[in-house]
Scaffold this motif. Structure first.
Motif, mmCIF file in Angstrom:
data_model
loop_
_atom_site.group_PDB
_atom_site.id
_atom_site.type_symbol
_atom_site.label_atom_id
_atom_site.label_comp_id
_atom_site.label_asym_id
_atom_site.label_seq_id
_atom_site.Cartn_x
_atom_site.Cartn_y
_atom_site.Cartn_z
ATOM 1 N N LEU A 13 18.527 18.568 -18.039
ATOM 2 C CA LEU A 13 18.332 17.677 -19.178
ATOM 3 C C LEU A 13 17.107 16.799 -18.954
ATOM 4 O O LEU A 13 16.675 16.598 -17.813
ATOM 5 N N THR A 14 16.572 16.266 -20.041
ATOM 6 C CA THR A 14 15.560 15.211 -19.953
ATOM 7 C C THR A 14 16.172 13.915 -20.462
ATOM 8 O O THR A 14 16.494 13.814 -21.645
ATOM 9 N N PRO A 15 16.364 12.937 -19.594
ATOM 10 C CA PRO A 15 16.851 11.636 -20.065
ATOM 11 C C PRO A 15 15.727 10.872 -20.768
ATOM 12 O O PRO A 15 14.563 10.916 -20.343
ATOM 13 N N PHE A 16 16.080 10.185 -21.838
ATOM 14 C CA PHE A 16 15.124 9.353 -22.567
ATOM 15 C C PHE A 16 15.626 7.920 -22.626
ATOM 16 O O PHE A 16 16.833 7.661 -22.645
ATOM 17 N N SER A 17 14.679 6.998 -22.661
ATOM 18 C CA SER A 17 15.013 5.600 -22.929
ATOM 19 C C SER A 17 15.289 5.444 -24.419
ATOM 20 O O SER A 17 15.032 6.351 -25.222
ATOM 21 N N ALA A 18 15.761 4.280 -24.798
ATOM 22 C CA ALA A 18 16.081 4.029 -26.206
ATOM 23 C C ALA A 18 14.848 4.129 -27.099
ATOM 24 O O ALA A 18 14.958 4.427 -28.296
ATOM 25 N N ASN A 19 13.657 3.900 -26.519
ATOM 26 C CA ASN A 19 12.416 3.982 -27.306
ATOM 27 C C ASN A 19 11.867 5.404 -27.390
ATOM 28 O O ASN A 19 10.818 5.636 -27.986
ATOM 29 N N GLY A 20 12.572 6.360 -26.782
ATOM 30 C CA GLY A 20 12.164 7.753 -26.872
ATOM 31 C C GLY A 20 11.278 8.251 -25.754
ATOM 32 O O GLY A 20 10.950 9.433 -25.705
ATOM 33 N N ASN A 21 10.873 7.371 -24.837
ATOM 34 C CA ASN A 21 10.072 7.798 -23.691
ATOM 35 C C ASN A 21 10.973 8.422 -22.622
ATOM 36 O O ASN A 21 12.164 8.113 -22.536
ATOM 37 N N LEU A 47 15.034 24.680 -22.377
ATOM 38 C CA LEU A 47 15.494 24.261 -23.694
ATOM 39 C C LEU A 47 16.381 23.029 -23.599
ATOM 40 O O LEU A 47 16.288 22.117 -24.427
ATOM 41 N N SER A 48 17.251 22.982 -22.605
ATOM 42 C CA SER A 48 18.096 21.795 -22.417
ATOM 43 C C SER A 48 17.271 20.552 -22.111
ATOM 44 O O SER A 48 17.713 19.433 -22.360
ATOM 45 N N SER A 49 16.061 20.764 -21.581
ATOM 46 C CA SER A 49 15.146 19.656 -21.299
ATOM 47 C C SER A 49 14.423 19.170 -22.548
ATOM 48 O O SER A 49 13.607 18.249 -22.466
ATOM 49 N N GLU A 50 14.693 19.831 -23.692
ATOM 50 C CA GLU A 50 13.984 19.534 -24.942
ATOM 51 C C GLU A 50 12.490 19.808 -24.787
ATOM 52 O O GLU A 50 11.636 19.059 -25.248
ATOM 53 N N MET A 51 12.194 20.941 -24.138
ATOM 54 C CA MET A 51 10.810 21.258 -23.806
ATOM 55 C C MET A 51 9.907 21.364 -25.028
ATOM 56 O O MET A 51 8.720 21.039 -24.957
ATOM 57 N N PHE A 52 10.457 21.799 -26.154
ATOM 58 C CA PHE A 52 9.630 21.939 -27.355
ATOM 59 C C PHE A 52 9.302 20.589 -27.990
ATOM 60 O O PHE A 52 8.409 20.496 -28.829
ATOM 61 N N GLU A 53 10.025 19.561 -27.586
ATOM 62 C CA GLU A 53 9.771 18.217 -28.106
ATOM 63 C C GLU A 53 8.915 17.381 -27.164
ATOM 64 O O GLU A 53 8.669 16.199 -27.417
ATOM 65 N N LEU A 54 8.482 17.970 -26.056
ATOM 66 C CA LEU A 54 7.634 17.270 -25.097
ATOM 67 C C LEU A 54 6.180 17.688 -25.277
ATOM 68 O O LEU A 54 5.894 18.822 -25.660
ATOM 69 N N SER A 55 5.260 16.786 -24.976
ATOM 70 C CA SER A 55 3.839 17.140 -24.941
ATOM 71 C C SER A 55 3.554 17.902 -23.650
ATOM 72 O O SER A 55 4.367 17.891 -22.710
ATOM 73 N N ASP A 56 2.404 18.544 -23.575
ATOM 74 C CA ASP A 56 2.033 19.252 -22.347
ATOM 75 C C ASP A 56 2.037 18.311 -21.148
ATOM 76 O O ASP A 56 2.527 18.664 -20.066
ATOM 77 N N GLU A 57 1.500 17.127 -21.320
ATOM 78 C CA GLU A 57 1.442 16.189 -20.200
ATOM 79 C C GLU A 57 2.831 15.720 -19.794
ATOM 80 O O GLU A 57 3.105 15.536 -18.601
ATOM 81 N N GLU A 58 3.726 15.526 -20.773
ATOM 82 C CA GLU A 58 5.103 15.155 -20.437
ATOM 83 C C GLU A 58 5.795 16.287 -19.699
ATOM 84 O O GLU A 58 6.555 16.046 -18.743
ATOM 85 N N ARG A 59 5.565 17.506 -20.133
ATOM 86 C CA ARG A 59 6.153 18.658 -19.444
ATOM 87 C C ARG A 59 5.727 18.678 -17.982
ATOM 88 O O ARG A 59 6.555 18.813 -17.075
ATOM 89 N N LEU A 60 4.440 18.530 -17.754
ATOM 90 C CA LEU A 60 3.915 18.580 -16.394
ATOM 91 C C LEU A 60 4.412 17.406 -15.558
ATOM 92 O O LEU A 60 4.778 17.572 -14.388
ATOM 93 N N GLN A 61 4.446 16.230 -16.160
ATOM 94 C CA GLN A 61 4.878 15.056 -15.423
ATOM 95 C C GLN A 61 6.357 15.143 -15.049
ATOM 96 O O GLN A 61 6.745 14.776 -13.927
ATOM 97 N N ALA A 62 7.181 15.657 -15.960
ATOM 98 C CA ALA A 62 8.610 15.792 -15.667
ATOM 99 C C ALA A 62 8.836 16.812 -14.549
ATOM 100 O O ALA A 62 9.646 16.585 -13.635
ATOM 101 N N ILE A 63 8.138 17.940 -14.614
ATOM 102 C CA ILE A 63 8.254 18.946 -13.557
ATOM 103 C C ILE A 63 7.800 18.358 -12.227
ATOM 104 O O ILE A 63 8.463 18.529 -11.186
#
Length: 310
Positions: A13-21, A47-63
């Protein structure tokens, strides 16, 4: 990630703050929970990480963050293809690989349109292999934007290159699973089944392990199943776990991943139920279903003497 080991690979999963970050503190805690629960690897940016809703930089940073937290204790795979020209997809595969992943995952439905043939798809796979040097790859039969399931002959041709080492299977068909396993023996390759309706049978057939959303509710239970699926002394308990997964299939898929984040909250994880994806309304009736699931699981894990790490 070979057939000789039976392991649980969480679809993170990708956890998000209340502001969506992205909430990296919660991602740290979640990663540690997976590891403490006995995960043998991690599938980040899925898909469980909401990968399609992340930017490229967010994808890389999360990984990058997940790999940092694991610190080499288990391998990490992560998606690296998001459509477009093969050259563009190859470039992002290289960026993901440079982070230190064990394999970069290819989304089968993003290499060819739904109305395009297997021959077109196969050609693009080999083109991608050619353009990504010696980078280890894997496949994910992701249901979004549509589900493209590989047949055994296709998978064999890719695994025979010795470049494809991982496959997350979503075909839901045990005979197809067996056919894929039969033609990929003898390679450094693992097929991980997503469908818990036949989890025990799939493991007995030779699947390398399980990679399922149920691990985002009770990862230690999926680990337990991978470790004990073939233990005759625990046959009754194994069947009870299998039936528990079958009986609760629908409730765990309803407005997912909101429901799993809520379940993890009940377990004590500091995670919000925020999701960037529109998955429907988390109604009071669904809350009641998840509360029942939580109570039923508490009884089950106590009976099995399964330790919670959160």
């Amino acid at each position: 990630m070979e057939n000789s080991s039976k392991g649980f690979i969480p679809v993170m999963l990708t956890p998000f703050s209340a502001n969506g970050n992205i909430d990296y503190d919660a991602l740290t805690q979640l990663t540690e929970v997976y590891l403490q629960a006995g995960a043998s690897g991690l599938f980040a940016n899925c898909l469980s990480s909401e990968m399609f809703e992340l930017s490229d930089e967010e994808r890389l940073q999360a990984i990058r963050h997940v790999i940092k937290i694991t610190n080499g204790t288990v391998p990490v795979v992560a998606t690296g293809t998001f459509g477009g020209a093969i050259g563009k997809q190859a470039d992002f595969v290289k960026r993901v690989n440079d982070l230190g992943t064990e394999a970069v995952i290819v989304i089968t439905s993003l290499l060819a349109a739904e109305n395009e043939s297997d021959e077109v798809f196969d050609g693009r796979v080999f083109d991608l292999l050619d353009q990504t040097e010696k980078i280890p790859l894997g496949f994910y039969e992701c249901p979004v934007p549509y589900k493209r399931v590989l047949n055994a002959a296709q998978l064999k041709s890719f695994v025979d290159t010795e470049r494809v080492i991982y496959h997350k299977d979503t075909c839901l068909d045990l005979d197809d699973i067996k056919a894929k396993l039969s033609v990929t023996q003898g390679h450094k390759f693992g097929l991980y089944d997503a469908y818990m309706g036949h989890a025990v049978a799939s493991l007995k057939a030779g699947s390398a392990g399980l990679s399922c959303i149920q691990g985002n509710y009770f990862p230690e239970l999926i680990t337990w199943l991978c470790q004990n699926y073939n233990d005759e002394a625990l046959a009754d308990e194994v069947q009870r776990v299998q039936q528990f997964l079958i009986d609760n299939m629908d409730v765990m898929h309803n407005v997912y991943p909101v429901v799993s984040k809520y379940f993890l909250q009940r377990r004590g994880l500091n995670i919000s139920t925020f999701t960037r994806r529109d998955v429907g309304t988390f109604t009071t009736s669904i809350v009641k279903e998840i509360e029942t699931l939580f109570a039923d699981y508490t009884l089950l894990k106590d009976d099995l003497n399964i330790r919670l790490f959160l």
